[in-house]
Write an enzyme that holds these catalytic residues in place. Structure first.
Site, PDB file in Angstrom:
ATOM      1  N   ASP A   1       0.878  -1.176   0.000  1.00  0.00           N
ATOM      2  CA  ASP A   1       0.000   0.000   0.000  1.00  0.00           C
ATOM      3  C   ASP A   1       0.914   1.224   0.000  1.00  0.00           C
ATOM      4  OD1 ASP A   1      -2.532   1.492   0.469  1.00  0.00           O
ATOM      5  OD2 ASP A   1      -1.675   1.924   2.426  1.00  0.00           O
ATOM      6  N   SER A   2       0.312   2.386  -0.187  1.00  0.00           N
ATOM      7  CA  SER A   2       1.079   3.630  -0.134  1.00  0.00           C
ATOM      8  C   SER A   2       1.562   3.918   1.287  1.00  0.00           C
ATOM      9  CB  SER A   2       0.180   4.778  -0.581  1.00  0.00           C
ATOM     10  OG  SER A   2      -0.976   4.797   0.243  1.00  0.00           O
TER      11      SER A   2
ATOM     12  N   GLY B   1      -2.891   9.158  -3.222  1.00  0.00           N
ATOM     13  CA  GLY B   1      -4.150   9.745  -3.727  1.00  0.00           C
ATOM     14  C   GLY B   1      -4.002  11.015  -4.537  1.00  0.00           C
TER      15      GLY B   1
ATOM     16  N   CYS C   1      -4.212  -1.384  -1.998  1.00  0.00           N
ATOM     17  CA  CYS C   1      -4.377   0.073  -2.100  1.00  0.00           C
ATOM     18  C   CYS C   1      -5.268   0.329  -3.308  1.00  0.00           C
ATOM     19  CB  CYS C   1      -3.008   0.710  -2.294  1.00  0.00           C
ATOM     20  SG  CYS C   1      -3.039   2.465  -2.679  1.00  0.00           S
TER      21      CYS C   1
ATOM     22  N   GLU D   1      -4.985   9.243   9.561  1.00  0.00           N
ATOM     23  CA  GLU D   1      -3.571   9.186   9.961  1.00  0.00           C
ATOM     24  C   GLU D   1      -3.296  10.042  11.194  1.00  0.00           C
ATOM     25  OE1 GLU D   1      -0.683   8.940   6.944  1.00  0.00           O
ATOM     26  OE2 GLU D   1      -1.713   7.144   6.228  1.00  0.00           O
TER      27      GLU D   1
ATOM     28  N   CYS E   1     -11.182   3.043  -0.361  1.00  0.00           N
ATOM     29  CA  CYS E   1      -9.855   3.414   0.123  1.00  0.00           C
ATOM     30  C   CYS E   1      -9.568   2.517   1.320  1.00  0.00           C
ATOM     31  CB  CYS E   1      -9.846   4.883   0.549  1.00  0.00           C
ATOM     32  SG  CYS E   1      -8.308   5.388   1.342  1.00  0.00           S
TER      33      CYS E   1
ATOM     34  N   HIS F   1      -7.975   2.956   3.880  1.00  0.00           N
ATOM     35  CA  HIS F   1      -8.004   3.628   5.181  1.00  0.00           C
ATOM     36  C   HIS F   1      -9.428   3.650   5.773  1.00  0.00           C
ATOM     37  CE1 HIS F   1      -4.063   5.236   4.180  1.00  0.00           C
ATOM     38  NE2 HIS F   1      -4.009   5.879   5.323  1.00  0.00           N
TER      39      HIS F   1
END
Ligand code: DGL
Length: 271
Positions: free
Chosen positions: A10-11, A43, A73, A152, A184, A186
């Site tokens: 993932d990023s 993104g 991701c 985050e 996403c 997240h």
């Protein structure tokens, strides 16, 4: 049997929500996770650049001897899944198609909302994936560029994020979507607040569980399940290790004890 690990990337640490689902479903599988936190978030980046990163990381993981790769991701899947599949010798799975399938199966009125990063929404990958399953479904997408930052920062509830979500989701609920894709990796961490703002009549779909099911299907089909013994988890990142450990524990749990730093550009083992 194949005891090699599964590779995932993932990023940053968002993909750990997918790893968690795979760990639950396949408790004997070892996993090598790479978070590109030196270059993430992806993104806001250009699609061609994200594709280049995805190709580089997939080659790196293949060089470590993984038996299957999961692009955990949405931005990287949207930008480069097909190219990564073309260049890798091992099977490569993304997170968009499983999420699209979950949404088409869940909707009753065939009005589906999709939220994700700017890269994911601009790529129209979800639109294509949903229309490949139901060409008549109405798809309403919305880029939500600030949500990753909220996660985050650990700000996963409260009036500030609710206000932001209200602004993002209003155009989708006005169009009466009954299903919302959390596009996403997240977003499973803010599932509760998204559900609160979207309303109880809207089904929330995230790809983590669908991806875990697809990983199992692939391993079973290839005869590649690992022998039943304790798994080995390896965490790597390209940037700040302390941040990766702190966020990794929040996203995944105490399993994230040690994170190895891998310098960019990634070197492919054996080449
Ligand atoms: N985890 C990424 C995704 O699923 C979002 C974070 C980013 O912008 O890189 O798209």
């Amino acid at each position: 049997m194949n005891d090699a690990p599964i590779g995932m990337f993932d990023s940053g640490i968002g993909g750990l929500t997918v790893m968690k689902a795979v760990m639950k479903r396949l408790p004997h599988e070892s996993i090598c996770y790479f978070g590109d936190n030196a270059r993430g978030p992806y993104g806001p980046r250009d699609i061609a650049e994200i594709r280049r990163f995805a190709l580089e990381i997939a080659a790196f993981l293949e060089g470590l001897g993984v038996k299957l790769i999961v692009i955990a991701c949405n931005s990287a899947t949207s930008a480069g899944l097909l190219e990564v599949q073309r260049t890798c010798k091992v099977p490569v799975l993304g997170v968009v198609e499983p999420g699209a399938r979950g949404a088409v199966q869940a909707t009753h009125n065939r009005r589906i909302g999709v939220i994700g990063t700017v890269a994911t929404v601009h790529s129209r990958a979800y639109l294509r994936a949903i229309h490949a399953l139901d060409a008549g479904a109405k798809v309403h997408s919305r880029a939500c560029p600030t949500l990753v930052d909220f996660v985050e920062r650990g700000e996963i509830e409260g009036p500030h994020i609710e206000g932001e979500l209200d602004r993002y989701l209003a155009p989708l609920t006005r169009r009466e979507v009954d299903t919302l894709v959390l596009g996403c990796t997240h977003y499973p961490l803010i599932r509760e607040v998204i559900g609160k703002v979207a309303g109880e009549d809207v089904s929330l779909i995230s790809s983590d569980w669908e991806v875990a099911r697809e990983v199992e299907e692939n391993l079973v089909r290839m005869g590649y399940l690992r022998s039943p013994k304790p798994p080995v988890y390896r965490f790597m990142c390209s940037g700040d290790i302390e941040q990766a450990i702190a966020l990794g524990r929040l996203f995944l749990g105490p399993e994230v004890e040690k994170v190895e730093k891998v310098e960019l550009p990634l070197r492919v083992k054996g080449s």
